[in-house]
Scaffold this active site. Structure first.
Site, PDB file in Angstrom:
ATOM      1  N   HIS A  38       0.815  -1.213   0.000  1.00  0.00           N
ATOM      2  CA  HIS A  38       0.000   0.000   0.000  1.00  0.00           C
ATOM      3  C   HIS A  38       0.852   1.267   0.000  1.00  0.00           C
ATOM      4  O   HIS A  38       1.595   1.512   0.953  1.00  0.00           O
ATOM      5  CB  HIS A  38      -0.878  -0.042   1.255  1.00  0.00           C
ATOM      6  CG  HIS A  38      -1.824   1.092   1.391  1.00  0.00           C
ATOM      7  ND1 HIS A  38      -1.855   1.903   2.500  1.00  0.00           N
ATOM      8  CD2 HIS A  38      -2.785   1.550   0.558  1.00  0.00           C
ATOM      9  CE1 HIS A  38      -2.806   2.795   2.351  1.00  0.00           C
ATOM     10  NE2 HIS A  38      -3.385   2.620   1.185  1.00  0.00           N
ATOM     11  N   ARG A  39       0.782   2.031  -1.070  1.00  0.00           N
ATOM     12  CA  ARG A  39       1.653   3.215  -1.277  1.00  0.00           C
ATOM     13  C   ARG A  39       3.121   2.784  -1.217  1.00  0.00           C
ATOM     14  O   ARG A  39       3.973   3.516  -0.693  1.00  0.00           O
ATOM     15  CB  ARG A  39       1.387   4.315  -0.241  1.00  0.00           C
ATOM     16  CG  ARG A  39      -0.084   4.695  -0.088  1.00  0.00           C
ATOM     17  CD  ARG A  39      -0.315   5.770   0.954  1.00  0.00           C
ATOM     18  NE  ARG A  39      -1.705   5.812   1.372  1.00  0.00           N
ATOM     19  CZ  ARG A  39      -2.172   6.504   2.409  1.00  0.00           C
ATOM     20  NH1 ARG A  39      -1.353   7.247   3.115  1.00  0.00           N
ATOM     21  NH2 ARG A  39      -3.457   6.461   2.718  1.00  0.00           N
ATOM     22  N   GLU A  68       0.484  -0.639  -4.656  1.00  0.00           N
ATOM     23  CA  GLU A  68      -0.658   0.269  -4.815  1.00  0.00           C
ATOM     24  C   GLU A  68      -0.106   1.672  -4.724  1.00  0.00           C
ATOM     25  O   GLU A  68       0.847   1.912  -3.965  1.00  0.00           O
ATOM     26  CB  GLU A  68      -1.666   0.018  -3.684  1.00  0.00           C
ATOM     27  CG  GLU A  68      -2.983   0.776  -3.807  1.00  0.00           C
ATOM     28  CD  GLU A  68      -3.049   2.119  -3.077  1.00  0.00           C
ATOM     29  OE1 GLU A  68      -4.081   2.788  -3.174  1.00  0.00           O
ATOM     30  OE2 GLU A  68      -2.051   2.531  -2.429  1.00  0.00           O
ATOM     31  N   ASP A 103      -1.185   6.216  -5.473  1.00  0.00           N
ATOM     32  CA  ASP A 103      -2.225   7.214  -5.713  1.00  0.00           C
ATOM     33  C   ASP A 103      -1.725   8.222  -6.743  1.00  0.00           C
ATOM     34  O   ASP A 103      -0.562   8.632  -6.673  1.00  0.00           O
ATOM     35  CB  ASP A 103      -2.531   7.945  -4.408  1.00  0.00           C
ATOM     36  CG  ASP A 103      -2.800   6.960  -3.282  1.00  0.00           C
ATOM     37  OD1 ASP A 103      -3.909   6.447  -3.230  1.00  0.00           O
ATOM     38  OD2 ASP A 103      -1.873   6.696  -2.483  1.00  0.00           O
ATOM     39  N   HIS A 153      -0.523  10.949  -2.364  1.00  0.00           N
ATOM     40  CA  HIS A 153      -1.809  10.573  -1.777  1.00  0.00           C
ATOM     41  C   HIS A 153      -2.740  11.745  -1.472  1.00  0.00           C
ATOM     42  O   HIS A 153      -3.839  11.838  -2.002  1.00  0.00           O
ATOM     43  CB  HIS A 153      -1.607   9.738  -0.505  1.00  0.00           C
ATOM     44  CG  HIS A 153      -2.889   9.308   0.107  1.00  0.00           C
ATOM     45  ND1 HIS A 153      -3.555  10.068   1.051  1.00  0.00           N
ATOM     46  CD2 HIS A 153      -3.671   8.219  -0.109  1.00  0.00           C
ATOM     47  CE1 HIS A 153      -4.681   9.458   1.397  1.00  0.00           C
ATOM     48  NE2 HIS A 153      -4.779   8.331   0.708  1.00  0.00           N
ATOM     49  N   GLU A 175      -4.490   4.045  -8.065  1.00  0.00           N
ATOM     50  CA  GLU A 175      -5.718   4.672  -7.558  1.00  0.00           C
ATOM     51  C   GLU A 175      -5.810   6.109  -8.051  1.00  0.00           C
ATOM     52  O   GLU A 175      -4.920   6.918  -7.776  1.00  0.00           O
ATOM     53  CB  GLU A 175      -5.772   4.641  -6.020  1.00  0.00           C
ATOM     54  CG  GLU A 175      -7.073   5.294  -5.548  1.00  0.00           C
ATOM     55  CD  GLU A 175      -7.174   5.533  -4.040  1.00  0.00           C
ATOM     56  OE1 GLU A 175      -6.414   4.938  -3.257  1.00  0.00           O
ATOM     57  OE2 GLU A 175      -8.051   6.336  -3.684  1.00  0.00           O
ATOM     58  N   LYS A 230      -6.958   9.617  -7.586  1.00  0.00           N
ATOM     59  CA  LYS A 230      -7.410  10.430  -6.442  1.00  0.00           C
ATOM     60  C   LYS A 230      -8.251  11.581  -6.990  1.00  0.00           C
ATOM     61  O   LYS A 230      -7.814  12.740  -7.023  1.00  0.00           O
ATOM     62  CB  LYS A 230      -6.189  10.971  -5.690  1.00  0.00           C
ATOM     63  CG  LYS A 230      -5.681   9.995  -4.657  1.00  0.00           C
ATOM     64  CD  LYS A 230      -6.510  10.053  -3.368  1.00  0.00           C
ATOM     65  CE  LYS A 230      -6.115   8.980  -2.375  1.00  0.00           C
ATOM     66  NZ  LYS A 230      -7.116   8.009  -2.028  1.00  0.00           N
ATOM     67  N   ASP A 250       0.347  -2.100   4.384  1.00  0.00           N
ATOM     68  CA  ASP A 250       1.514  -1.214   4.551  1.00  0.00           C
ATOM     69  C   ASP A 250       2.775  -2.029   4.861  1.00  0.00           C
ATOM     70  O   ASP A 250       3.882  -1.489   4.833  1.00  0.00           O
ATOM     71  CB  ASP A 250       1.290  -0.266   5.743  1.00  0.00           C
ATOM     72  CG  ASP A 250       0.149   0.722   5.513  1.00  0.00           C
ATOM     73  OD1 ASP A 250      -0.152   1.025   4.346  1.00  0.00           O
ATOM     74  OD2 ASP A 250      -0.436   1.191   6.519  1.00  0.00           O
TER      75      ASP A 250
HETATM   76  O1  G3P Z   1      -6.421   1.437  -2.470  1.00  0.00           O
HETATM   77  C1  G3P Z   1      -6.683   1.200  -1.130  1.00  0.00           C
HETATM   78  C2  G3P Z   1      -6.477   2.421  -0.293  1.00  0.00           C
HETATM   79  O2  G3P Z   1      -5.280   3.014  -0.683  1.00  0.00           O
HETATM   80  C3  G3P Z   1      -7.587   3.430  -0.399  1.00  0.00           C
HETATM   81  O3  G3P Z   1      -7.506   4.430   0.554  1.00  0.00           O
HETATM   82  O4  G3P Z   1      -6.896   6.608   1.491  1.00  0.00           O
HETATM   83  O5  G3P Z   1      -5.229   4.792   1.540  1.00  0.00           O
HETATM   84  O6  G3P Z   1      -5.830   5.892  -0.603  1.00  0.00           O
HETATM   85  P1  G3P Z   1      -6.297   5.464   0.737  1.00  0.00           P
HETATM   86 CA    CA Z   2      -4.613   4.607  -2.152  1.00  0.00          CA
END
Ligand code: G3P
Ligand code: CA
Length: 243
Positions: free
Chosen positions: A7-8, A34, A36, A49, A109, A111, A229
């Site tokens: 995640h990120r 993943e 953003d 993000h 993702e 945004k 994470d």
């Molecule tokens: O893609 C899952 C998650 O990243 C979505 O929420 O706020 O962490 O971008 P956020």
């Molecule tokens: Ca995200």
């Protein structure tokens, strides 16, 4: 086998959405990453993000009001001061160039719920096609209108609605908007929803799965993927499961 998406990047241990965090995800053997994306003032697709710069860079204002050059003069690793040197905000193109040399899956993702970023969908799709990454990318967003638009522009690229609150039969909804997966928050991903979605042929990748107990539940269900994470920890726990 449940895939592990960082995640990120490996954001639990490295500065989120930086090349450092993505490279760490590759190093620990994550299956995917993943990230953003948003648009800079001069229309470049950047990996970041928050809409605001403050939390990550300490600078005021919005991403959308700075040119790429201005954004890349900021330090995206402010919270890791003393541990890592300055890190630039990457562009999506930079990231795709790097992905071409490995086998990671990639969840982009969009945004675009707070600011719509007209043209973001076209730019992201053009880059994915330019780098021949259609097979390895899933585009997600909380903006489901944007996902429908992506599906119209590029039906060959997978899309997945992100959501936080419970949906009724999300596998039906996902299919109705052209998606092939759902990305629910952990609290909207009970066993029955996961099992029913997968049975209906809709992949399930809940976020953000950092607790051992949640990882074990999802692994034992054979959930399609988790977004975490801590990909290194997720891998160690996954290794204790037999597939
Ligand atoms: O893609 C899952 C998650 O990243 C979505 O929420 O706020 O962490 O971008 P956020
Ligand atoms: Ca995200």
């Amino acid at each position: 086998m449940t895939l592990i998406f960082a995640h990120r990047g490996s954001s639990g241990t490295h500065p989120e959405n930086t090349m450092l965090a993505f490279k760490e995800a590759a190093r620990v053997g994550a299956d995917g990453i993943e990230m953003d994306v948003q648009l800079s003032k001069d229309g470049e697709v950047v990996v970041f993000h928050d809409e605001k710069l403050e939390r990550i860079t300490g600078s005021s204002g919005f991403v959308k009001d700075r040119t790429l050059k201005e954004l890349q003069n900021l330090n995206a690793a402010l919270h890791f001061k003393g541990k890592v040197a300055n890190e630039r905000i990457p562009t999506l193109e930079e990231l795709l160039k790097w992905l071409c040399n490995n086998y990671l899956f990639c969840n982009i993702e969009l945004k675009n719920t707070f600011f719509m970023y007209p043209g973001l969908e076209e730019k992201v799709i053009r880059l994915i096609r330019e780098y021949g990454m259609e097979e390895r990318i899933v585009i997600s967003s909380f903006n489901h209108y944007s996902l429908v638009y992506c599906h119209q522009l590029a039906p060959e690229i997978e899309t997945a609605p992100l959501y936080r609150d419970g949906l009724f039969m999300p596998w039906v909804y996902a299919r109705a908007i052209g998606g092939s997966a759902i990305h629910p928050s952990i609290r909207s991903a009970p066993d029955l929803i996961i099992q029913s979605s997968m049975k209906a042929g809709i992949l399930v990748r809940p976020y953000t799965i950092n607790k051992e107990l949640d990882m074990k539940r999802l692994y034992s269900l054979g959930c399609s993927a988790i977004i975490t994470d801590f990909p290194e920890k997720a891998k160690i726990i996954r290794a204790s499961f037999e597939y």
